[in-house]
Motif scaffolding. Sequence first.
Motif, PDB file in Angstrom:
ATOM      1  N   ILE A  12       0.865  -1.177   0.000  1.00  0.00           N
ATOM      2  CA  ILE A  12       0.000   0.000   0.000  1.00  0.00           C
ATOM      3  C   ILE A  12       0.901   1.226   0.000  1.00  0.00           C
ATOM      4  O   ILE A  12       2.016   1.204   0.529  1.00  0.00           O
ATOM      5  CB  ILE A  12      -0.964   0.025   1.212  1.00  0.00           C
ATOM      6  N   SER A  13       0.414   2.266  -0.606  1.00  0.00           N
ATOM      7  CA  SER A  13       1.233   3.474  -0.724  1.00  0.00           C
ATOM      8  C   SER A  13       1.359   4.153   0.639  1.00  0.00           C
ATOM      9  O   SER A  13       0.573   3.927   1.547  1.00  0.00           O
ATOM     10  CB  SER A  13       0.606   4.430  -1.730  1.00  0.00           C
ATOM     11  N   SER A  14       2.355   5.004   0.740  1.00  0.00           N
ATOM     12  CA  SER A  14       2.562   5.700   2.016  1.00  0.00           C
ATOM     13  C   SER A  14       1.417   6.675   2.293  1.00  0.00           C
ATOM     14  O   SER A  14       1.093   6.944   3.444  1.00  0.00           O
ATOM     15  CB  SER A  14       3.904   6.427   2.019  1.00  0.00           C
ATOM     16  N   GLY A  15       0.797   7.195   1.244  1.00  0.00           N
ATOM     17  CA  GLY A  15      -0.351   8.086   1.438  1.00  0.00           C
ATOM     18  C   GLY A  15      -1.527   7.357   2.075  1.00  0.00           C
ATOM     19  O   GLY A  15      -2.169   7.870   2.996  1.00  0.00           O
ATOM     20  N   LYS A  16      -1.813   6.153   1.569  1.00  0.00           N
ATOM     21  CA  LYS A  16      -2.898   5.360   2.155  1.00  0.00           C
ATOM     22  C   LYS A  16      -2.555   4.945   3.588  1.00  0.00           C
ATOM     23  O   LYS A  16      -3.409   4.948   4.464  1.00  0.00           O
ATOM     24  CB  LYS A  16      -3.161   4.114   1.318  1.00  0.00           C
ATOM     25  N   ARG A  17      -1.295   4.601   3.796  1.00  0.00           N
ATOM     26  CA  ARG A  17      -0.863   4.209   5.139  1.00  0.00           C
ATOM     27  C   ARG A  17      -1.015   5.386   6.116  1.00  0.00           C
ATOM     28  O   ARG A  17      -1.471   5.213   7.244  1.00  0.00           O
ATOM     29  CB  ARG A  17       0.598   3.761   5.077  1.00  0.00           C
ATOM     30  N   THR A  18      -0.662   6.587   5.655  1.00  0.00           N
ATOM     31  CA  THR A  18      -0.813   7.785   6.479  1.00  0.00           C
ATOM     32  C   THR A  18      -2.282   8.071   6.753  1.00  0.00           C
ATOM     33  O   THR A  18      -2.658   8.443   7.869  1.00  0.00           O
ATOM     34  CB  THR A  18      -0.161   8.993   5.784  1.00  0.00           C
ATOM     35  N   LEU A  19      -3.125   7.879   5.745  1.00  0.00           N
ATOM     36  CA  LEU A  19      -4.561   8.102   5.915  1.00  0.00           C
ATOM     37  C   LEU A  19      -5.154   7.126   6.934  1.00  0.00           C
ATOM     38  O   LEU A  19      -5.945   7.521   7.803  1.00  0.00           O
ATOM     39  CB  LEU A  19      -5.261   7.962   4.564  1.00  0.00           C
ATOM     40  N   ILE A  20      -4.755   5.884   6.867  1.00  0.00           N
ATOM     41  CA  ILE A  20      -5.253   4.877   7.815  1.00  0.00           C
ATOM     42  C   ILE A  20      -4.768   5.193   9.229  1.00  0.00           C
ATOM     43  O   ILE A  20      -5.538   5.138  10.192  1.00  0.00           O
ATOM     44  CB  ILE A  20      -4.813   3.466   7.376  1.00  0.00           C
TER      45      ILE A  20
END
Length: 95
Positions: A48-56
């Motif tokens: 998963i991208s770092s953006g999605k990881r940050t969002l989660i």
Amino acid sequence: LGLGGTMAYQGMIHNPIIYLILMAGGYETFMRLYDPVGHAPTANYYRISSGKRTLITGGYFGLVGALFVAMAWNRQYMVPPERLKTKRVLLERLE
């Protein structure tokens, strides 16, 4: 799972929801040990991208923050048991 099972066995847990969580965790652990092919995560699970990881991560921290705010808000409406007992006695006297 082991600590929760020990607490349930000793009678320390009185909430039935915890028993459901322990049963679900036990089932998932059993399936991972005895059916590893059926419960193995797919290759995309870890990609998963770092953006999605940050969002989660932000969503989880937001949830924890909202729960803390709700607990603080609820605390101001809590009534001690002594006051409830006194109120009940006064209402019984009025009847």
